[in-house]
Design an enzyme around this catalytic site. Structure first.
Site, PDB file in Angstrom:
ATOM      1  N   ASP A 220      12.522  66.242   0.834  1.00  0.00           N
ATOM      2  CA  ASP A 220      13.734  66.841   0.264  1.00  0.00           C
ATOM      3  C   ASP A 220      13.359  67.700  -0.939  1.00  0.00           C
ATOM      4  OD1 ASP A 220      16.173  67.428  -0.988  1.00  0.00           O
ATOM      5  OD2 ASP A 220      17.066  65.526  -0.377  1.00  0.00           O
TER       6      ASP A 220
ATOM      7  N   TRP B  89      27.944  69.264  -1.084  1.00  0.00           N
ATOM      8  CA  TRP B  89      28.232  70.613  -1.592  1.00  0.00           C
ATOM      9  C   TRP B  89      27.289  71.584  -0.913  1.00  0.00           C
ATOM     10  CZ3 TRP B  89      25.479  74.470  -4.009  1.00  0.00           C
ATOM     11  CH2 TRP B  89      26.185  75.412  -4.764  1.00  0.00           C
TER      12      TRP B  89
ATOM     13  N   SER C 114      24.734  63.645  -0.543  1.00  0.00           N
ATOM     14  CA  SER C 114      24.391  64.562  -1.632  1.00  0.00           C
ATOM     15  C   SER C 114      25.373  64.410  -2.788  1.00  0.00           C
ATOM     16  CB  SER C 114      24.331  65.993  -1.105  1.00  0.00           C
ATOM     17  OG  SER C 114      23.752  66.861  -2.052  1.00  0.00           O
ATOM     18  N   MET C 115      26.166  65.449  -3.074  1.00  0.00           N
ATOM     19  CA  MET C 115      27.158  65.363  -4.138  1.00  0.00           C
ATOM     20  C   MET C 115      28.122  64.206  -3.906  1.00  0.00           C
ATOM     21  SD  MET C 115      30.057  68.118  -5.274  1.00  0.00           S
ATOM     22  CE  MET C 115      31.169  67.651  -6.618  1.00  0.00           C
TER      23      MET C 115
ATOM     24  N   HIS D 197      16.607  67.840   2.811  1.00  0.00           N
ATOM     25  CA  HIS D 197      17.875  67.400   2.250  1.00  0.00           C
ATOM     26  C   HIS D 197      18.931  67.198   3.341  1.00  0.00           C
ATOM     27  CE1 HIS D 197      20.663  66.693  -0.978  1.00  0.00           C
ATOM     28  NE2 HIS D 197      21.462  67.668  -0.581  1.00  0.00           N
TER      29      HIS D 197
END
Length: 277
Positions: free
Chosen positions: A228, A32, A98-99, A257
């Site tokens: 991150d 995202w 991530s998401m 990240h």
């Protein structure tokens, strides 16, 4: 252009995907608020190493269609399942950034591992973002509410600044990340559905995957950067590693990240080694 239609969704959803190479299938699930384009530095390497690489746009993002509702993780996992079924994939490796780590875990929870050989969680939000009494290092509720408020009031303004933290831009400018990359990300994110951007944010903010980690029974690679600042390693990768039985944790030192962009060589080496094991 190739689309797969999820006919089992409450509202028909057309998912755009790209499919390159041959061999064992590797499915890339983006984070995202971007699209499949964020995997640019991984797709070529995966194909070059002899694998079939499939990347797709999550509903509401990129070129996929944008329903008004149904952005919870079960709905998102159903899109992943539609791709796997339509392309008749077997022995697949699913990789969530991530998401996207949430789709990996929810898919294995609801559809099982019969078509899946391995999984990978890259800079993943798994297992829980939000701060709770039993997750004291999570993100406070008021901070999460602030993100939603900013998206509602000035979505593009928020997105313009968001990726700076994604890449630790102030530290990495010119060496690991360029202004052009930030501009590129902003273009991708700003053209996503405003509704999808907010609804998927609510999904990654509030979904607690801790009870589902036991459903991840395939060999699993977890990769995270120790710098991150978006999804701190203590609340994500380390907890995921503790909760997923057959997992291996690889930490990239100094990586933010968005390590798929800032540290592509390091990530690719780790990922390809895992694919070949």
């Amino acid at each position: 252009m190739p689309f797969i239609t999820n006919t089992k969704a409450k509202e028909q959803v057309d998912i755009f995907y790209e499919d390159y190479g041959n061999g064992q299938p590797v499915i890339l699930i983006h984070g995202w608020p971007l699209s499949r384009k964020s995997w640019e530095q991984q797709v070529w390497k995966i194909v070059e190493e002899g694998y079939r690489c499939i990347s797709y746009d999550r509903r509401g993002f990129g070129t996929s269609s944008s329903p008004w509702d149904d952005y919870d993780y079960s709905a998102l996992a159903s899109d992943l399942n539609a791709i796997i079924e339509e392309l008749e994939l077997k022995d697949a490796i699913i990789v969530g950034f991530s998401m996207g780590g949430g789709e990996v875990v929810r898919y294995l929870t609801e559809y099982g591992p019969s078509r899946i050989a391995k999984a990978a969680l890259i800079s993943s939000i798994i297992p829980l973002v939000k701060k709770k009494s039993d997750n004291p290092d999570g993100v406070p509720e008021d901070a999460l509410e602030g993100i939603i408020d900013a998206l509602q009031k000035d979505r593009v303004g928020f997105l313009k600044e968001f990726s700076k933290g994604f890449y630790n831009f102030d530290e990495n400018e010119g060496e690991r990340i360029s202004q052009a990359q930030l501009d590129y990300d902003f273009t991708i994110a700003s053209f996503a559905s405003p509704r999808a951007t907010i609804q998927t944010a609510l999904a990654w903010m509030h979904t607690d995957f801790r009870p589902e980690l036991e459903n991840v029974t395939v060999p699993t690679l977890i990769v995270h950067g120790d710098a991150d600042a978006t999804v701190p390693i203590e609340t994500s990768a380390k907890q995921a590693h503790d909760g997923i039985k057959y997992s291996t944790l690889e930490v990239i030192k100094g990586a933010p990240h968005g390590l798929n962009v800032t540290h592509p060589d390091e990530l690719n080496e780790i990922l390809i080694s895992f694919l070949k094991k």
